[in-house]
Motif scaffolding. Structure first.
Motif, PDB file in Angstrom:
ATOM      1  N   LYS A 297       0.839  -1.194   0.000  1.00 16.01           N
ATOM      2  CA  LYS A 297       0.000   0.000   0.000  1.00 16.01           C
ATOM      3  C   LYS A 297       0.876   1.246   0.000  1.00 16.01           C
ATOM      4  O   LYS A 297       1.821   1.353   0.794  1.00 16.01           O
ATOM      5  CB  LYS A 297      -0.913   0.015   1.228  1.00 16.01           C
ATOM      6  CG  LYS A 297      -1.769  -1.230   1.376  1.00 16.01           C
ATOM      7  CD  LYS A 297      -2.840  -1.290   0.325  1.00 16.01           C
ATOM      8  CE  LYS A 297      -3.727  -2.494   0.544  1.00 16.01           C
ATOM      9  NZ  LYS A 297      -3.889  -3.327  -0.610  1.00 16.01           N
ATOM     10  N   ILE A 298       0.565   2.181  -0.872  1.00 18.21           N
ATOM     11  CA  ILE A 298       1.323   3.420  -0.975  1.00 18.21           C
ATOM     12  C   ILE A 298       1.347   4.128   0.379  1.00 18.21           C
ATOM     13  O   ILE A 298       0.315   4.275   1.029  1.00 18.21           O
ATOM     14  CB  ILE A 298       0.711   4.360  -2.047  1.00 18.21           C
ATOM     15  CG1 ILE A 298       0.565   3.640  -3.383  1.00 18.21           C
ATOM     16  CG2 ILE A 298       1.517   5.642  -2.182  1.00 18.21           C
ATOM     17  CD1 ILE A 298       1.804   2.995  -3.908  1.00 18.21           C
ATOM     18  N   GLY A 299       2.540   4.546   0.802  1.00 23.81           N
ATOM     19  CA  GLY A 299       2.692   5.238   2.074  1.00 23.81           C
ATOM     20  C   GLY A 299       3.047   4.327   3.232  1.00 23.81           C
ATOM     21  O   GLY A 299       3.466   4.802   4.287  1.00 23.81           O
ATOM     22  N   GLU A 300       2.877   3.025   3.064  1.00 25.60           N
ATOM     23  CA  GLU A 300       3.236   2.087   4.123  1.00 25.60           C
ATOM     24  C   GLU A 300       4.750   1.929   4.200  1.00 25.60           C
ATOM     25  O   GLU A 300       5.468   2.253   3.256  1.00 25.60           O
ATOM     26  CB  GLU A 300       2.625   0.702   3.866  1.00 25.60           C
ATOM     27  CG  GLU A 300       1.163   0.615   4.164  1.00 25.60           C
ATOM     28  CD  GLU A 300       0.652  -0.822   4.022  1.00 25.60           C
ATOM     29  OE1 GLU A 300      -0.426  -1.064   4.564  1.00 25.60           O
ATOM     30  OE2 GLU A 300       1.298  -1.667   3.386  1.00 25.60           O
ATOM     31  N   TYR A 301       5.209   1.398   5.317  1.00 25.19           N
ATOM     32  CA  TYR A 301       6.629   1.156   5.525  1.00 25.19           C
ATOM     33  C   TYR A 301       6.890  -0.329   5.715  1.00 25.19           C
ATOM     34  O   TYR A 301       6.060  -1.044   6.258  1.00 25.19           O
ATOM     35  CB  TYR A 301       7.136   1.917   6.754  1.00 25.19           C
ATOM     36  CG  TYR A 301       7.169   3.403   6.541  1.00 25.19           C
ATOM     37  CD1 TYR A 301       8.311   4.024   6.041  1.00 25.19           C
ATOM     38  CD2 TYR A 301       6.062   4.193   6.834  1.00 25.19           C
ATOM     39  CE1 TYR A 301       8.350   5.390   5.836  1.00 25.19           C
ATOM     40  CE2 TYR A 301       6.093   5.559   6.625  1.00 25.19           C
ATOM     41  CZ  TYR A 301       7.236   6.155   6.136  1.00 25.19           C
ATOM     42  OH  TYR A 301       7.264   7.508   5.922  1.00 25.19           O
ATOM     43  N   ILE A 302       8.060  -0.758   5.268  1.00 25.36           N
ATOM     44  CA  ILE A 302       8.531  -2.121   5.503  1.00 25.36           C
ATOM     45  C   ILE A 302       9.801  -1.992   6.335  1.00 25.36           C
ATOM     46  O   ILE A 302      10.701  -1.219   6.004  1.00 25.36           O
ATOM     47  CB  ILE A 302       8.823  -2.853   4.178  1.00 25.36           C
ATOM     48  CG1 ILE A 302       7.547  -2.945   3.332  1.00 25.36           C
ATOM     49  CG2 ILE A 302       9.399  -4.242   4.453  1.00 25.36           C
ATOM     50  CD1 ILE A 302       7.773  -3.491   1.933  1.00 25.36           C
ATOM     51  N   GLU A 303       9.862  -2.749   7.398  1.00 23.73           N
ATOM     52  CA  GLU A 303      10.986  -2.678   8.337  1.00 23.73           C
ATOM     53  C   GLU A 303      12.020  -3.763   8.051  1.00 23.73           C
ATOM     54  O   GLU A 303      11.675  -4.879   7.667  1.00 23.73           O
ATOM     55  CB  GLU A 303      10.476  -2.854   9.780  1.00 23.73           C
ATOM     56  CG  GLU A 303       9.318  -1.953  10.167  1.00 23.73           C
ATOM     57  CD  GLU A 303       9.709  -0.510  10.383  1.00 23.73           C
ATOM     58  OE1 GLU A 303      10.874  -0.261  10.753  1.00 23.73           O
ATOM     59  OE2 GLU A 303       8.848   0.362  10.193  1.00 23.73           O
ATOM     60  N   ASN A 304      13.292  -3.427   8.273  1.00 22.92           N
ATOM     61  CA  ASN A 304      14.407  -4.377   8.200  1.00 22.92           C
ATOM     62  C   ASN A 304      14.392  -5.238   6.939  1.00 22.92           C
ATOM     63  O   ASN A 304      14.408  -6.463   7.002  1.00 22.92           O
ATOM     64  CB  ASN A 304      14.428  -5.262   9.447  1.00 22.92           C
ATOM     65  CG  ASN A 304      14.636  -4.439  10.695  1.00 22.92           C
ATOM     66  OD1 ASN A 304      15.522  -3.592  10.744  1.00 22.92           O
ATOM     67  ND2 ASN A 304      13.793  -4.644  11.688  1.00 22.92           N
ATOM     68  N   LEU A 305      14.384  -4.589   5.804  1.00 23.55           N
ATOM     69  CA  LEU A 305      14.332  -5.278   4.515  1.00 23.55           C
ATOM     70  C   LEU A 305      15.738  -5.638   4.052  1.00 23.55           C
ATOM     71  O   LEU A 305      16.620  -4.784   3.978  1.00 23.55           O
ATOM     72  CB  LEU A 305      13.662  -4.372   3.473  1.00 23.55           C
ATOM     73  CG  LEU A 305      13.405  -5.009   2.118  1.00 23.55           C
ATOM     74  CD1 LEU A 305      12.329  -6.091   2.231  1.00 23.55           C
ATOM     75  CD2 LEU A 305      12.982  -3.965   1.117  1.00 23.55           C
ATOM     76  N   LYS A 306      15.940  -6.913   3.749  1.00 23.68           N
ATOM     77  CA  LYS A 306      17.219  -7.372   3.201  1.00 23.68           C
ATOM     78  C   LYS A 306      17.162  -7.209   1.689  1.00 23.68           C
ATOM     79  O   LYS A 306      16.152  -7.517   1.058  1.00 23.68           O
ATOM     80  CB  LYS A 306      17.471  -8.825   3.583  1.00 23.68           C
ATOM     81  CG  LYS A 306      17.680  -9.000   5.065  1.00 23.68           C
ATOM     82  CD  LYS A 306      17.828 -10.452   5.426  1.00 23.68           C
ATOM     83  CE  LYS A 306      17.888 -10.574   6.930  1.00 23.68           C
ATOM     84  NZ  LYS A 306      17.239 -11.772   7.403  1.00 23.68           N
ATOM     85  N   CYS A 307      18.247  -6.710   1.118  1.00 18.41           N
ATOM     86  CA  CYS A 307      18.259  -6.432  -0.310  1.00 18.41           C
ATOM     87  C   CYS A 307      19.649  -6.671  -0.884  1.00 18.41           C
ATOM     88  O   CYS A 307      20.589  -6.956  -0.149  1.00 18.41           O
ATOM     89  CB  CYS A 307      17.794  -5.007  -0.572  1.00 18.41           C
ATOM     90  SG  CYS A 307      18.758  -3.752   0.298  1.00 18.41           S
ATOM     91  N   GLU A 308      19.761  -6.541  -2.208  1.00 18.94           N
ATOM     92  CA  GLU A 308      21.044  -6.752  -2.877  1.00 18.94           C
ATOM     93  C   GLU A 308      21.155  -5.851  -4.090  1.00 18.94           C
ATOM     94  O   GLU A 308      20.152  -5.429  -4.664  1.00 18.94           O
ATOM     95  CB  GLU A 308      21.179  -8.208  -3.327  1.00 18.94           C
ATOM     96  CG  GLU A 308      20.203  -8.583  -4.433  1.00 18.94           C
ATOM     97  CD  GLU A 308      20.346 -10.019  -4.899  1.00 18.94           C
ATOM     98  OE1 GLU A 308      21.314 -10.702  -4.508  1.00 18.94           O
ATOM     99  OE2 GLU A 308      19.473 -10.461  -5.660  1.00 18.94           O
TER     100      GLU A 308
END
Length: 96
Positions: free
Chosen positions: A8-19
């Protein structure tokens, strides 16, 4: 419903692992989420250019972002796609 639909636009995702990875279509280094998280792996993450500098971080370097925001990309005044914004945040290198 796909993971993309659940964002959802405006929501946050915490502690996202990425590369970091090389995107052939644009000939650029990009950042994307790793698999098995709250974000799909094909969504792009906007961050500081330093994390896409292969002299500092080789392609495939993994990071953790404390908090990303779900946003919409506007191109020529039209909404084109969702993306995740890590604007102004420091990415921490993630060691497996």
């Amino acid at each position: 419903m796909s993971k993309m639909d659940n964002l959802k636009i405006g929501e946050y995702i915490e502690n996202l692992k990425c590369e970091s990875f090389f995107e052939k279509e644009t000939n650029r280094v990009r950042i994307r989420a790793l698999d098995n998280q709250d974000a799909p792996t094909h969504i792009l993450i906007e961050s500081s250019k330093v994390y896409r500098d292969i002299k500092i971080y080789p392609i495939g370097t993994q990071f953790v972002i404390k908090r990303v925001k779900v946003c919409l990309k506007n191109k020529d005044g039209e909404i084109s796609r969702k993306y995740l914004s890590a604007k102004g945040q420091e990415l921490q290198e993630y060691k497996k």
